[in-house]
Design a protein around this motif. Structure first.
Motif, PDB file in Angstrom:
ATOM      1  N   GLY A 298      50.674 -13.218  -7.864  1.00  0.00           N
ATOM      2  CA  GLY A 298      49.534 -12.323  -7.257  1.00  0.00           C
ATOM      3  C   GLY A 298      48.378 -13.000  -8.056  1.00  0.00           C
ATOM      4  O   GLY A 298      47.241 -13.059  -7.667  1.00  0.00           O
ATOM      5  N   HIS A 299      48.674 -13.353  -9.420  1.00  0.00           N
ATOM      6  CA  HIS A 299      47.553 -13.774 -10.282  1.00  0.00           C
ATOM      7  C   HIS A 299      46.889 -15.221  -9.601  1.00  0.00           C
ATOM      8  O   HIS A 299      45.752 -15.474  -9.440  1.00  0.00           O
ATOM      9  N   ALA A 300      47.960 -15.982  -9.273  1.00  0.00           N
ATOM     10  CA  ALA A 300      47.502 -17.355  -8.544  1.00  0.00           C
ATOM     11  C   ALA A 300      46.563 -17.117  -7.409  1.00  0.00           C
ATOM     12  O   ALA A 300      45.551 -17.759  -7.243  1.00  0.00           O
ATOM     13  N   LEU A 301      47.190 -16.138  -6.503  1.00  0.00           N
ATOM     14  CA  LEU A 301      46.377 -15.902  -5.322  1.00  0.00           C
ATOM     15  C   LEU A 301      45.001 -15.240  -5.503  1.00  0.00           C
ATOM     16  O   LEU A 301      44.036 -15.391  -4.968  1.00  0.00           O
ATOM     17  N   ALA A 302      44.980 -14.339  -6.411  1.00  0.00           N
ATOM     18  CA  ALA A 302      43.742 -13.771  -6.729  1.00  0.00           C
ATOM     19  C   ALA A 302      42.604 -14.719  -7.295  1.00  0.00           C
ATOM     20  O   ALA A 302      41.358 -14.680  -7.003  1.00  0.00           O
ATOM     21  N   VAL A 303      43.206 -15.926  -8.176  1.00  0.00           N
ATOM     22  CA  VAL A 303      42.251 -16.812  -8.254  1.00  0.00           C
ATOM     23  C   VAL A 303      41.805 -17.458  -7.424  1.00  0.00           C
ATOM     24  O   VAL A 303      40.701 -17.870  -7.148  1.00  0.00           O
ATOM     25  N   LEU A 304      42.712 -18.090  -6.356  1.00  0.00           N
ATOM     26  CA  LEU A 304      42.391 -18.827  -5.263  1.00  0.00           C
ATOM     27  C   LEU A 304      41.202 -18.064  -4.436  1.00  0.00           C
ATOM     28  O   LEU A 304      40.330 -18.789  -3.868  1.00  0.00           O
ATOM     29  N   PHE A 305      41.583 -16.690  -4.233  1.00  0.00           N
ATOM     30  CA  PHE A 305      40.513 -16.374  -3.070  1.00  0.00           C
ATOM     31  C   PHE A 305      39.192 -15.631  -3.711  1.00  0.00           C
ATOM     32  O   PHE A 305      38.593 -15.156  -3.140  1.00  0.00           O
ATOM     33  N   THR A 306      39.285 -15.835  -5.085  1.00  0.00           N
ATOM     34  CA  THR A 306      37.888 -15.292  -5.948  1.00  0.00           C
ATOM     35  C   THR A 306      36.971 -16.171  -6.237  1.00  0.00           C
ATOM     36  O   THR A 306      36.023 -16.107  -7.092  1.00  0.00           O
ATOM     37  N   VAL A 307      37.479 -17.541  -6.204  1.00  0.00           N
ATOM     38  CA  VAL A 307      36.549 -18.553  -6.724  1.00  0.00           C
ATOM     39  C   VAL A 307      35.913 -19.382  -5.700  1.00  0.00           C
ATOM     40  O   VAL A 307      36.645 -19.483  -4.495  1.00  0.00           O
ATOM     41  N   GLY A 308      34.970 -20.294  -5.862  1.00  0.00           N
ATOM     42  CA  GLY A 308      34.423 -21.066  -4.786  1.00  0.00           C
ATOM     43  C   GLY A 308      35.363 -21.834  -4.099  1.00  0.00           C
ATOM     44  O   GLY A 308      36.083 -22.592  -4.788  1.00  0.00           O
ATOM     45  N   GLY A 309      34.927 -22.444  -2.992  1.00  0.00           N
ATOM     46  CA  GLY A 309      35.772 -23.398  -2.294  1.00  0.00           C
ATOM     47  C   GLY A 309      35.933 -22.987  -0.960  1.00  0.00           C
ATOM     48  O   GLY A 309      35.783 -21.902  -0.744  1.00  0.00           O
ATOM     49  N   VAL A 310      36.911 -24.011  -0.239  1.00  0.00           N
ATOM     50  CA  VAL A 310      37.293 -23.449   1.303  1.00  0.00           C
ATOM     51  C   VAL A 310      38.752 -23.438   1.036  1.00  0.00           C
ATOM     52  O   VAL A 310      39.515 -24.424   0.928  1.00  0.00           O
ATOM     53  N   PRO A 311      39.367 -22.374   1.132  1.00  0.00           N
ATOM     54  CA  PRO A 311      40.738 -21.985   0.727  1.00  0.00           C
ATOM     55  C   PRO A 311      41.780 -22.265   1.977  1.00  0.00           C
ATOM     56  O   PRO A 311      41.185 -22.222   3.106  1.00  0.00           O
TER      57      PRO A 311
END
Length: 451
Positions: A298-311
Motif C-alpha cells: 500500500g505504501h508503494a501504491l500511495a506514492v505512485l498515485f499521489t506524485v506527479g506523472g501519468v500512472p
C-alpha cells in the motif's frame, strides 16, 4: 502533451500472455484466433478500476513474444485480424478508454520480409545496421544464411537491429504510425526507444503529428538523461524507471532517503515533461514478489498515485499477483500470465488489493492536478516520511502522504491544520484511523487532504 493524456491512467495488458496465445506464430494457412475479443471482455473491468486508457503490448504479427515483429500492418493471427482490432478500438472508445499501441521499431524478427531479401538486395540490406568492431555483450551474431553480420538487439540473435539512418526505415515507421492512429489508436509506446537515436523520433514525429495532433508518444527509456532525450526526440514522455526502482528499493531497505533523492529528480523532470510512472510492467518482477514485506504494498501504491506523472497499472498487479522475472529464455512468462475469460472468474484472494487500487485511483481522479504535482518532503528519516504534493498552479491544492515502516505507530511532525484523512492503510479493514491525523499506524500509510 495532448490534453486528454493529462488525465490518463493506464491499464497495461500484454495480449499474447493475457489471452493464452500460442508461444510461436501459427503455421501458414491456419485460421486467425480471435483472442482480442478476450481483451474486449475486460474493458468494463478497466473502467471500474478507474483507468481511462488501455496500454496494449504487441499486437502485430511476430515470430514468438511479439517483440520480434514480422509485419507491422497485420494483427498477429494468434490474436485475430483487422476486424477484431477495429472492434476492440471501437469498444474501448465507446467506454471512454484511449488505446495506446506498442511499437517495436528498433528491431524486427528475422523472418521480417525485408530482412529475408537482404542477402541479395542491397536496398533491402540497407534497412539493417551492420555490426562494426568486436562483438560484445550486445554485439553481432553471424547469420547462418550468409547475409553477413548484422547488429542485434542486446545480443538476441532473433532480433535484427534496424538502421535508423536509412530513409526507407523512417518512411516505414511513419506509415505504420499513421495507419494505426487512423484506425483508432490514441498514441504509441515506443519499445526500446533508448536504443534508437533521438533524432529519428524527431524526424518521424515531425511527419506524424500534423496528421494526428492529439496523439501521445511515450518512449521506453530505462536510464540516462530522461529530460534530454525527451527534448531531443520530441516525445511527450518516457518511462520513469528511476522512480519505479526507488519505490520498492527504499521500502525493502528501510531507507526512505533513497525515495526522497529520486523524488527531487522526479520533480525536476516535471518542469519539462510528464513521465509515465508505474510500480510494475511486463518486463519486471511483480511488486508483490519484489517487496520483502507485503505490508508495504500500500505504501508503494500511495506514492505512485499521489506524485506527479501519468500512472500505469500492469494487469494482475491490481489483484496482488506474484511473479518473478528471470534472465533466461521464457523468463518473462511468470509476469505475463493468462487471465480468465471474464472478471467474475478471478479468485477472491485478490479482492483486497483490487479494492485498494480502486480507492487510490479514485483519489487520483478526484485530484486531477496530481498529474503535474510537485512533491517535497517536510519530514524524513530512514523509516518514516511525509510527502507533500502540491499543484504549482494553485497552492490550495495540497495532499500529504505519510509513510511509516516501523513496528510501532509514529506521529510525524507535520502541519495538518485543515486536513483530513482521505485514504489510509486502516481504511481497508485494519486499525481505525487515529484522532490525530499525523499519527500513522505501524507499517501504515495515510493520505491527508481537504475533505
Amino acid at each position: 502533451m495532448a490534453p486528454w493524456a493529462e488525465h490518463a491512467i493506464w491499464w497495461q495488458v500484454y495480449p499474447l500472455g493475457f489471452t493464452g496465445a500460442e508461444t510461436s506464430a501459427l503455421p501458414p494457412g491456419e485460421p486467425a484466433r480471435h483472442r482480442l475479443r478476450h481483451v474486449e471482455a475486460w474493458l468494463d473491468y478497466a473502467v471500474e478500476l478507474g483507468c481511462s486508457g488501455l496500454l496494449l503490448g504487441p499486437v502485430f504479427a511476430s515470430e514468438t513474444h511479439g517483440y520480434d515483429t514480422v509485419d507491422h500492418f497485420r494483427i498477429d493471427p494468434r490474436l485475430g485480424d483487422d476486424a477484431d482490432f477495429d472492434r476492440l478500438a471501437s469498444a474501448a472508445r465507446g467506454r471512454g478508454l484511449h488505446l495506446l499501441l506498442d511499437g517495436v521499431f528498433n528491431h524486427v524478427g528475422r523472418s521480417f520480409p525485408v530482412f529475408a531479401r537482404a542477402a541479395g538486395d542491397p536496398r533491402a540490406a540497407a534497412w539493417f545496421r551492420r555490426e562494426t568492431g568486436e562483438t560484445g555483450a550486445g554485439g553481432s551474431i553471424g547469420d547462418a544464411g550468409g547475409t553477413g553480420e548484422y547488429a542485434t538487439f542486446e545480443g538476441h540473435h532473433r532480433l535484427v537491429a534496424l538502421d535508423h539512418d536509412e530513409p526507407a526505415v523512417l518512411d516505414h515507421v511513419v506509415r505504420v504510425m499513421d495507419h494505426w492512429l487512423a484506425r483508432g489508436a490514441s498514441g504509441w509506446r515506443l519499445d526500446a526507444a533508448y536504443a534508437v537515436p533521438a533524432r529519428f523520433w524527431r524526424a518521424a514525429l515531425d511527419r506524424v503529428r500534423p496528421r494526428h495532433p492529439h496523439a501521445w508518444f511515450v518512449g521506453e527509456v530505462i536510464h540516462g538523461d530522461y529530460a534530454g532525450y525527451v527534448h531531443q526526440s520530441g516525445l511527450d514522455s518516457v518511462t520513469q524507471y528511476e522512480l519505479w526502482k526507488a519505490i520498492w528499493s527504499s521500502l525493502n531497505d528501510g531507507n526512505l532517503h533513497e525515495l526522497a533523492w529520486t523524488l527531487q529528480r522526479h520533480v525536476a523532470l516535471l518542469e519539462t515533461f510528464t513521465p509515465l510512472t508505474f510500480v510494475g510492467n511486463h518486463d519486471v518482477t511483480r511488486l508483490a514478489s519484489r517487496l520483502t514485506d507485503r505490508r508495504h504494498l500500500g505504501h508503494a501504491l500511495a506514492v505512485l498515485f499521489t506524485v506527479g506523472g501519468v500512472p500505469s497499472v500492469y494487469y494482475g498487479d491490481e489483484q496482488g499477483l506474484t511473479g518473478v522475472k528471470e534472465e533466461r529464455e521464457g523468463g518473462d512468462d511468470a509476469v505475463r500470465p493468462v487471465f480468465p475469460a471474464t472478471p467474475g472468474e478471478l479468485p477472491p484472494s485478490g479482492r483486497p488489493v483490487h479494492l485498494l487500487h480502486r480507492r487510490l485511483i479514485g483519489l487520483r481522479r478526484r485530484h486531477p492536478w496530481l498529474v503535474r504535482a510537485r512533491t517535497a518532503l517536510p519530514y524524513l528519516d530512514n523509516r518514516a516520511a511525509a510527502l507533500e504534493s502540491a499543484d504549482p498552479a494553485d497552492p490550495g491544492h495540497r495532499l500529504l502522504t505519510l509513510l511509516n515502516l516501523d513496528d510501532r505507530p509514529r506521529r510525524l511532525p507535520v502541519e495538518t491544520g485543515g486536513l483530513a484523512v482521505l485514504e489510509s492503510s486502516g481504511s481497508s479493514g485494519g486499525a481505525p484511523s487515529p484522532a490525530d491525523p499525523a499519527v500513522v499506524p505501524a507499517h501504515g500509510w495515510t493520505v491527508l487532504g481537504r475533505a
